[in-house]
Design an enzyme around this catalytic site. Structure first.
Site, PDB file in Angstrom:
ATOM      1  N   LEU A   1       0.834  -1.203   0.000  1.00 14.75           N
ATOM      2  CA  LEU A   1       0.000   0.000   0.000  1.00 14.75           C
ATOM      3  C   LEU A   1       0.867   1.251   0.000  1.00 14.75           C
ATOM      4  CD1 LEU A   1      -2.840   1.247   0.087  1.00 14.75           C
ATOM      5  CD2 LEU A   1      -2.631   1.288   2.587  1.00 14.75           C
ATOM      6  N   LYS A   2       1.919   1.244   0.803  1.00 13.75           N
ATOM      7  CA  LYS A   2       2.807   2.401   0.851  1.00 13.75           C
ATOM      8  C   LYS A   2       3.463   2.657  -0.511  1.00 13.75           C
ATOM      9  CE  LYS A   2       5.574   5.663   2.245  1.00 13.75           C
ATOM     10  NZ  LYS A   2       5.108   7.047   2.305  1.00 13.75           N
ATOM     11  N   ILE A   3       3.920   1.598  -1.150  1.00 16.15           N
ATOM     12  CA  ILE A   3       4.527   1.757  -2.466  1.00 16.15           C
ATOM     13  C   ILE A   3       3.491   2.235  -3.477  1.00 16.15           C
ATOM     14  CG2 ILE A   3       5.578   0.476  -4.377  1.00 16.15           C
ATOM     15  CD1 ILE A   3       7.049  -1.182  -2.195  1.00 16.15           C
TER      16      ILE A   3
END
Length: 299
Positions: free
Chosen positions: A165-167
């Site tokens: 999700l962060k990427i």
């Protein structure tokens, strides 16, 4: 990022009569502000681990996290019951590696990468994407909500999901910057006007994208040496490399990100490492036969 988060956490601990934060950094003097409000400096990561039950990390690259955890693992059985919370942007494979290795020693890994720049960290308004064993995430949650972060996105127990999700979020952030940079170059070469376009971006798309545009028009994409970049070019390139490799492994592509990666690496070659991710704009300018740098109005 880490300093702003740590200051907010130490203030919370102090206000509630809890044991003080223990901290370390490659340059320990950078934590002077923490020491001034009662946090305890430690000379090594192993000391922080031994004297803490919950250990937060904010690091620059996967290799650094793996090095730190390897040092912690060398302490052996003393890790039992400890919770390691990483708030960095790392590859999902690294998150999985950390979770598996730590579990063998009776400790837990929580992947909790954050969304937001340093000013957001300072105000305690970061967004956390958190994944890990439920018992551990429930233990950590009270140390985050309304202290270091304004919200937590629950990603379940699979630590890979938080990293992904962060990427994905950074795919959006960097792609927005690339598209705005392209539009700002277009505005300059056609005579529309950079500030007029920025007014439109703010009115049409809101303050977040307007702030991205301002990193271009203010010259913050190539900040003075005494000013830290908002999202360092080297870190953005690392994140893009992760995203592009993951996309390729799933038989998809990210053409906007490919362009941004090429331009930002070219910017680093041209102007050095002291650049913000918005430096894609500088290369876009050069491709349009404009100088990399912009002339700022000092009046």
């Amino acid at each position: 990022m880490g300093l702003g988060m740590s200051l907010n956490l130490q203030k919370y601990l102090l206000a509630n009569g809890l044991p003080p934060l223990r901290y370390c950094n490659r340059t320990l003097s950078k934590g002077h502000a923490l020491h001034e409000i009662g946090a305890i400096p430690e000379h090594g990561f192993e000391d922080v681990v031994q004297n803490s039950d919950v250990i937060f990390t904010m690091i620059s690259t996967d290799d650094v996290l793996m090095e730190l955890l390897t040092k912690a693992l060398a302490t052996g059985d003393s890790l039992k019951g400890k919770i390691f919370v990483d708030t960095s942007t790392i590859h999902p494979d690294t998150s999985e590696w950390a979770a598996q290795r730590l579990s063998k020693f009776g400790s837990t890994f929580v992947a909790a990468p954050v969304f937001g720049a340093s000013p957001v960290a300072a105000t305690g308004k970061l967004i956390f994407a958190m994944a890990g064993p439920a018992k551990a995430t429930e233990t950590v949650r009270p140390l985050i909500m309304n202290i270091m972060g304004r919200s937590i996105i629950d990603m379940g127990e699979d630590v890979r999901k938080s990293s992904l999700l962060k990427i994905s979020g950074n795919v959006l952030v960097i792609s927005f910057m690339e598209v705005i940079a392209e539009a700002q170059v277009f505005a300059e070469v056609t005579g529309i006007g950079s500030h007029q376009l920025e007014d439109f971006i703010g009115n049409m798309f809101g303050p977040v994208l307007a702030s991205y545009s301002n990193r271009i028009t203010s010259g913050a994409y190539a900040p003075p040496l005494e000013t830290a970049p908002g999202f360092a070019a080297a870190l953005a390139c690392k994140d893009m490399k992760h995203a592009l490799s993951i996309a390729a492994s799933h038989n998809t592509n990210l053409p906007t990100l490919e362009t941004a990666s090429s331009r930002l690496n070219s910017a680093r070659d041209y102007a050095g490492e002291h650049l913000d991710s918005a430096a894609v704009y500088g290369i876009g300018r050069m491709e349009a036969s404009l100088p990399f740098w912009i002339a700022l109005d000092s009046s």
